[in-house]
Design an enzyme around this catalytic site. Structure first.
Site, PDB file in Angstrom:
ATOM      1  N   PRO A   2       0.821  -1.212   0.000  1.00  0.00           N
ATOM      2  CA  PRO A   2       0.000   0.000   0.000  1.00  0.00           C
ATOM      3  C   PRO A   2       0.855   1.262   0.000  1.00  0.00           C
ATOM      4  O   PRO A   2       1.880   1.336   0.679  1.00  0.00           O
ATOM      5  CB  PRO A   2      -0.794  -0.122   1.303  1.00  0.00           C
ATOM      6  CG  PRO A   2      -0.797  -1.579   1.613  1.00  0.00           C
ATOM      7  CD  PRO A   2       0.513  -2.107   1.118  1.00  0.00           C
ATOM      8  N   GLU A   3       0.424   2.241  -0.779  1.00  0.00           N
ATOM      9  CA  GLU A   3       1.118   3.523  -0.837  1.00  0.00           C
ATOM     10  C   GLU A   3       0.274   4.564  -0.099  1.00  0.00           C
ATOM     11  O   GLU A   3      -0.743   4.238   0.521  1.00  0.00           O
ATOM     12  CB  GLU A   3       1.362   3.912  -2.292  1.00  0.00           C
ATOM     13  CG  GLU A   3       2.201   2.879  -3.050  1.00  0.00           C
ATOM     14  CD  GLU A   3       2.494   3.264  -4.495  1.00  0.00           C
ATOM     15  OE1 GLU A   3       2.446   4.466  -4.816  1.00  0.00           O
ATOM     16  OE2 GLU A   3       2.776   2.358  -5.297  1.00  0.00           O
TER      17      GLU A   3
END
Length: 281
Positions: A2-3
């Protein structure tokens, strides 16, 4: 992994169910995830009131009144689940296996918050009051904050011969960016990911900062990108992957108006880079 948009989406989903609430009970169902869990985790969480829920880079921080903060990282497959028996509240997806529920706590309102992580690459840690966690100490400015400006980015890039994509992924330069959104922002800015960071002029840096902000804001509004494991805290998928211009679109026509090129994939530092060699220079 996840960013920033995915993590911010999860934080926003948790906020109305956790911020201001007191944790009535907590359980740690295994001694470790990616790293060992704090031995006093349950003791610190039990009875603590969550006074704020913040994000720093790709980390979520829950401020615990006078007990410091809880630090969370989702890793590759971590999910925060919200469950409540009340009518109309969120209920658990039966496909999410309970054996991967590793840290669970219940609020006074009766809501159950679960950190579920099948691959156990996530992390849960505590930060003592007034302390700085070593994982946060060297992070650069937040790309959606006033501290992220073309001038600051220019100083960070000055003299660097590393490719601009690698420089933007360096969390000491700017916090929270990852492979997907750097690829998308560089395409919008018309900058080749292989170009040396120190060889980008002031005008293009200004445009790049603007495009980074735009991509992140649009991705957050879409709930992030669900490519494999990401779900919002409500269990819903993110939808920004449907708006990708270059990422994971190798061989597709370039979407830039007037460009007749096609998207190319190369590998930089072990990661896939997607760009249009015709309009990104």
């Amino acid at each position: 992994m996840p960013e920033l948009p995915e993590v911010e989406t999860v934080r926003r989903g948790l906020q109305p169910h956790l911020e201001g609430e007191r944790i009535l009970r907590a359980e740690a169902r295994r001694p470790d995830l990616r790293w060992p869990l704090p031995p006093d985790l349950v003791q610190v969480l039990t009875g603590a009131r969550v006074t704020g829920l913040r994000r720093r880079s790709k980390y979520i921080l829950a401020d615990l009144e006078d007990r410091g903060s809880l630090l969370l990282h989702l890793g590759m497959s971590g999910r925060m689940l919200i469950e409540d028996e009340a009518q109309g509240a969120f209920h658990r997806d039966p496909a999410i296996l309970p054996r991967h529920d590793h840290v669970v706590f219940w609020t006074e309102r009766g809501t159950r918050i679960t950190f579920n992580d099948a691959r156990r690459f996530g992390m849960v840690d505590l930060i003592a009051p007034g302390a700085m966690h070593p994982l946060l100490a060297q992070l650069g400015p937040e790309p959606l904050s006033d501290e992220f400006t073309p001038e600051i980015l220019g100083r960070a890039f000055d003299g660097r011969r590393a490719p601009v994509k690698a420089a933007l992924l360096d969390q000491r330069i700017v916090a929270g960016l990852g492979n997907i959104y750097v690829s998308e922002a560089l395409h919008r800015a018309g900058i080749d990911p292989r170009r040396a960071a120190g060889r980008i002029g002031a005008g293009r840096l200004s445009a790049l900062v603007g495009h980074i902000r735009d991509v992140l804001v649009e991705a957050i509004a879409a709930g992030g990108s669900s490519l494999r494991d990401h779900r919002q805290a409500t269990g819903e998928l993110g939808y920004f992957q449907h708006a990708f211009r270059v990422y994971d679109r190798e061989g597709a026509p370039c979407p830039s108006p007037g460009c007749t090129g096609s998207i190319r994939r190369i590998v930089q530092s072990g990661r896939s880079s997607y760009f249009c060699p015709d309009c990104q220079k």
